[in-house]
Design a protein around this motif. Structure first.
Motif, PDB file in Angstrom:
ATOM      1  N   ASP A  21     -88.619  22.542  10.563  1.00  0.00           N
ATOM      2  CA  ASP A  21     -87.266  22.390  10.012  1.00  0.00           C
ATOM      3  C   ASP A  21     -87.018  23.322   8.828  1.00  0.00           C
ATOM      4  OD1 ASP A  21     -86.475  20.388  11.803  1.00  0.00           O
ATOM      5  OD2 ASP A  21     -87.564  18.883  10.643  1.00  0.00           O
ATOM      6  N   GLU A  22     -88.084  23.641   8.081  1.00  0.00           N
ATOM      7  CA  GLU A  22     -87.897  24.459   6.871  1.00  0.00           C
ATOM      8  C   GLU A  22     -87.628  25.924   7.200  1.00  0.00           C
ATOM      9  OE1 GLU A  22     -91.089  24.017   4.005  1.00  0.00           O
ATOM     10  OE2 GLU A  22     -91.187  21.867   4.461  1.00  0.00           O
ATOM     11  N   LEU A 117     -98.143  28.064  12.462  1.00  0.00           N
ATOM     12  CA  LEU A 117     -96.967  28.911  12.365  1.00  0.00           C
ATOM     13  C   LEU A 117     -97.221  29.973  11.308  1.00  0.00           C
ATOM     14  CD1 LEU A 117     -93.797  26.640  12.439  1.00  0.00           C
ATOM     15  CD2 LEU A 117     -94.654  28.172  14.221  1.00  0.00           C
ATOM     16  N   GLU A 118     -96.951  31.220  11.648  1.00  0.00           N
ATOM     17  CA  GLU A 118     -97.135  32.291  10.670  1.00  0.00           C
ATOM     18  C   GLU A 118     -96.192  32.106   9.492  1.00  0.00           C
ATOM     19  OE1 GLU A 118     -96.649  35.896  12.939  1.00  0.00           O
ATOM     20  OE2 GLU A 118     -98.055  35.112  14.433  1.00  0.00           O
ATOM     21  N   SER A 119     -95.038  31.496   9.733  1.00  0.00           N
ATOM     22  CA  SER A 119     -94.033  31.339   8.684  1.00  0.00           C
ATOM     23  C   SER A 119     -94.289  30.124   7.806  1.00  0.00           C
ATOM     24  CB  SER A 119     -92.656  31.192   9.314  1.00  0.00           C
ATOM     25  OG  SER A 119     -92.662  30.047  10.145  1.00  0.00           O
ATOM     26  N   ASN A 120     -95.143  29.220   8.241  1.00  0.00           N
ATOM     27  CA  ASN A 120     -95.431  28.008   7.475  1.00  0.00           C
ATOM     28  C   ASN A 120     -96.791  27.472   7.934  1.00  0.00           C
ATOM     29  OD1 ASN A 120     -95.615  25.596   6.178  1.00  0.00           O
ATOM     30  ND2 ASN A 120     -93.587  24.834   6.804  1.00  0.00           N
ATOM     31  N   LEU A 121     -97.822  27.845   7.194  1.00  0.00           N
ATOM     32  CA  LEU A 121     -99.189  27.542   7.643  1.00  0.00           C
ATOM     33  C   LEU A 121     -99.496  26.051   7.646  1.00  0.00           C
ATOM     34  CD1 LEU A 121    -101.062  30.503   5.895  1.00  0.00           C
ATOM     35  CD2 LEU A 121    -100.341  30.329   8.292  1.00  0.00           C
ATOM     36  N   ALA A 122     -98.628  25.261   7.019  1.00  0.00           N
ATOM     37  CA  ALA A 122     -98.848  23.809   7.024  1.00  0.00           C
ATOM     38  C   ALA A 122     -98.536  23.202   8.387  1.00  0.00           C
ATOM     39  CB  ALA A 122     -97.982  23.156   5.951  1.00  0.00           C
ATOM     40  N   CYS A 123     -97.828  23.947   9.231  1.00  0.00           N
ATOM     41  CA  CYS A 123     -97.454  23.433  10.551  1.00  0.00           C
ATOM     42  C   CYS A 123     -98.462  23.930  11.578  1.00  0.00           C
ATOM     43  CB  CYS A 123     -96.076  23.938  10.951  1.00  0.00           C
ATOM     44  SG  CYS A 123     -94.765  23.284   9.924  1.00  0.00           S
ATOM     45  N   SER A 124     -99.124  22.996  12.225  1.00  0.00           N
ATOM     46  CA  SER A 124    -100.158  23.438  13.163  1.00  0.00           C
ATOM     47  C   SER A 124    -100.266  22.509  14.358  1.00  0.00           C
ATOM     48  CB  SER A 124    -101.517  23.520  12.459  1.00  0.00           C
ATOM     49  OG  SER A 124    -101.937  22.240  12.074  1.00  0.00           O
ATOM     50  N   LEU A 125    -100.754  23.064  15.441  1.00  0.00           N
ATOM     51  CA  LEU A 125    -101.080  22.324  16.660  1.00  0.00           C
ATOM     52  C   LEU A 125    -102.533  22.602  16.994  1.00  0.00           C
ATOM     53  CD1 LEU A 125     -98.042  23.085  19.033  1.00  0.00           C
ATOM     54  CD2 LEU A 125     -98.481  20.982  17.765  1.00  0.00           C
ATOM     55  N   ARG A 126    -103.266  21.530  17.301  1.00  0.00           N
ATOM     56  CA  ARG A 126    -104.680  21.696  17.666  1.00  0.00           C
ATOM     57  C   ARG A 126    -104.845  21.576  19.167  1.00  0.00           C
ATOM     58  NH1 ARG A 126    -108.859  17.814  17.526  1.00  0.00           N
ATOM     59  NH2 ARG A 126    -107.659  16.450  16.153  1.00  0.00           N
ATOM     60  N   VAL A 127    -105.654  22.458  19.731  1.00  0.00           N
ATOM     61  CA  VAL A 127    -105.939  22.435  21.163  1.00  0.00           C
ATOM     62  C   VAL A 127    -107.013  21.388  21.454  1.00  0.00           C
ATOM     63  CG1 VAL A 127    -106.907  23.735  23.097  1.00  0.00           C
ATOM     64  CG2 VAL A 127    -105.403  24.888  21.443  1.00  0.00           C
ATOM     65  N   ASP A 136    -108.049  24.141  33.376  1.00  0.00           N
ATOM     66  CA  ASP A 136    -107.522  24.738  32.138  1.00  0.00           C
ATOM     67  C   ASP A 136    -106.587  23.804  31.389  1.00  0.00           C
ATOM     68  OD1 ASP A 136    -105.519  24.909  34.113  1.00  0.00           O
ATOM     69  OD2 ASP A 136    -104.534  26.563  33.056  1.00  0.00           O
ATOM     70  N   SER A 137    -106.433  22.577  31.836  1.00  0.00           N
ATOM     71  CA  SER A 137    -105.467  21.681  31.181  1.00  0.00           C
ATOM     72  C   SER A 137    -105.871  21.385  29.740  1.00  0.00           C
ATOM     73  CB  SER A 137    -105.363  20.353  31.946  1.00  0.00           C
ATOM     74  OG  SER A 137    -104.669  20.538  33.160  1.00  0.00           O
ATOM     75  N   VAL A 138    -104.878  21.437  28.871  1.00  0.00           N
ATOM     76  CA  VAL A 138    -105.092  21.083  27.468  1.00  0.00           C
ATOM     77  C   VAL A 138    -103.921  20.234  26.991  1.00  0.00           C
ATOM     78  CG1 VAL A 138    -106.291  23.261  26.963  1.00  0.00           C
ATOM     79  CG2 VAL A 138    -103.824  23.056  26.490  1.00  0.00           C
ATOM     80  N   ILE A 139    -104.130  19.595  25.843  1.00  0.00           N
ATOM     81  CA  ILE A 139    -103.000  19.024  25.129  1.00  0.00           C
ATOM     82  C   ILE A 139    -102.935  19.708  23.760  1.00  0.00           C
ATOM     83  CG2 ILE A 139    -103.303  16.868  26.373  1.00  0.00           C
ATOM     84  CD1 ILE A 139    -104.226  15.538  23.873  1.00  0.00           C
ATOM     85  N   PHE A 140    -101.736  19.775  23.207  1.00  0.00           N
ATOM     86  CA  PHE A 140    -101.525  20.350  21.880  1.00  0.00           C
ATOM     87  C   PHE A 140    -101.164  19.199  20.942  1.00  0.00           C
ATOM     88  CE2 PHE A 140    -100.243  23.768  24.854  1.00  0.00           C
ATOM     89  CZ  PHE A 140    -101.196  24.716  24.494  1.00  0.00           C
ATOM     90  N   TYR A 141    -102.000  18.994  19.930  1.00  0.00           N
ATOM     91  CA  TYR A 141    -101.867  17.813  19.075  1.00  0.00           C
ATOM     92  C   TYR A 141    -101.287  18.190  17.713  1.00  0.00           C
ATOM     93  CZ  TYR A 141    -103.397  13.798  16.255  1.00  0.00           C
ATOM     94  OH  TYR A 141    -103.441  12.728  15.401  1.00  0.00           O
ATOM     95  N   ASP A 142    -100.208  17.525  17.374  1.00  0.00           N
ATOM     96  CA  ASP A 142     -99.541  17.700  16.081  1.00  0.00           C
ATOM     97  C   ASP A 142     -99.870  16.482  15.221  1.00  0.00           C
ATOM     98  OD1 ASP A 142     -97.824  17.783  13.929  1.00  0.00           O
ATOM     99  OD2 ASP A 142     -95.999  18.069  15.119  1.00  0.00           O
ATOM    100  N   GLN A 143    -100.916  16.620  14.421  1.00  0.00           N
ATOM    101  CA  GLN A 143    -101.409  15.480  13.637  1.00  0.00           C
ATOM    102  C   GLN A 143    -100.387  15.035  12.591  1.00  0.00           C
ATOM    103  OE1 GLN A 143    -105.199  16.239  11.771  1.00  0.00           O
ATOM    104  NE2 GLN A 143    -105.505  14.092  11.286  1.00  0.00           N
ATOM    105  N   ARG A 144     -99.684  16.012  12.043  1.00  0.00           N
ATOM    106  CA  ARG A 144     -98.741  15.719  10.963  1.00  0.00           C
ATOM    107  C   ARG A 144     -97.598  14.813  11.443  1.00  0.00           C
ATOM    108  NH1 ARG A 144     -95.672  20.630   8.238  1.00  0.00           N
ATOM    109  NH2 ARG A 144     -94.866  19.653   6.356  1.00  0.00           N
ATOM    110  N   HIS A 145     -97.188  14.999  12.675  1.00  0.00           N
ATOM    111  CA  HIS A 145     -96.049  14.233  13.191  1.00  0.00           C
ATOM    112  C   HIS A 145     -96.451  13.219  14.260  1.00  0.00           C
ATOM    113  CE1 HIS A 145     -94.167  18.004  11.603  1.00  0.00           C
ATOM    114  NE2 HIS A 145     -93.423  17.085  11.014  1.00  0.00           N
TER     115      HIS A 145
END
Ligand code: ZN
Length: 206
Positions: A21-22, A117-127, A136-145
């Motif tokens: 959002d920022e 995110l290059e624009s906001n390093l606090a935003c991340s997804l873990r594989v 090859d199936s993965v999930i992308f985990y957003d711990q913050r949200h």
């Protein structure tokens, strides 16, 4: 913010925009079809997509990439085991729907890699690698949200098909038990083909 954008190709599939959002920068997950429409949505909302992330290489999750590449050169990322799917119409199933589809030049990631995110390093997804529906199936985990993009590994009240090339039912159940349902109970699960659900809601089935 997370925006679900259902798109329709041969099948209907949920594409997702994961946007900070920022900065209005974000990632696009599984552009399954209608690439031009997905890009139009970005322009309308002022979203800058840094990367395209794929939960796996089936054709209904990659079908929008060709059109997107006509407009931009956003890099595409898939698990290292997914390269074979991107370049083989038998593995990615597009051959059987008479819409041969391949994607070349994708970059590869591994289990536990983190996309920031290059624009906001606090935003991340873990594989989190969750083989079973495909290798090859993965999930992308957003711990913050408290959210996870789970592709076709698990759906609301069901799970992915394990009968396609490379599928493995035992492995799928193990992935769900050990790598999805071990996330915090409140984690929202955002799948490729169902309404959203949560870890706590799906635990009763396993
Ligand atoms: Zn699939």
């Amino acid at each position: 913010m997370i925006a679900c954008a259902p798109v329709k190709g041969y099948f209907e599939v949920n594409s997702y925009f994961w946007v900070d959002d920022e900065t209005n920068h974000g990632f696009l997950i599984d552009p399954g079809a209608q690439g031009h429409e997905l890009m139009h949505l970005c322009h309308e909302n002022g979203w800058i997509i840094e990367k395209i992330l794929l939960t796996h290489g089936h054709f209904d999750h990659i079908g929008g990439i060709a059109a997107i590449r006509e407009e931009t050169d956003i890099p595409v990322y898939i698990h290292e085991a997914g390269e074979a799917y991107l370049v083989d119409t038998h593995l990615n199933l597009s051959r059987y729907c008479h819409c041969d589809m391949t994607v070349h030049g994708a970059k590869h990631f591994r289990d536990r890699d983190v996309f920031r995110l290059e624009s906001n390093l606090a935003c991340s997804l873990r594989v989190i690698h969750t083989p079973g529906h495909t290798p090859d199936s993965v999930i992308f985990y957003d711990q913050r949200h408290d959210a996870a993009f789970v592709g076709d590994t698990i759906f609301k009240g069901s799970r992915g098909n394990d009968q396609y090339p490379g599928g493995n039912g035992m492995q799928l159940i193990r992935s769900i038990r050990q790598r999805v349902l071990t996330l915090p109970d409140q984690t929202v699960l955002l799948s490729g083909h169902s309404d959203e659900t949560s870890v706590s809601a799906e635990k009763r089935y396993y």
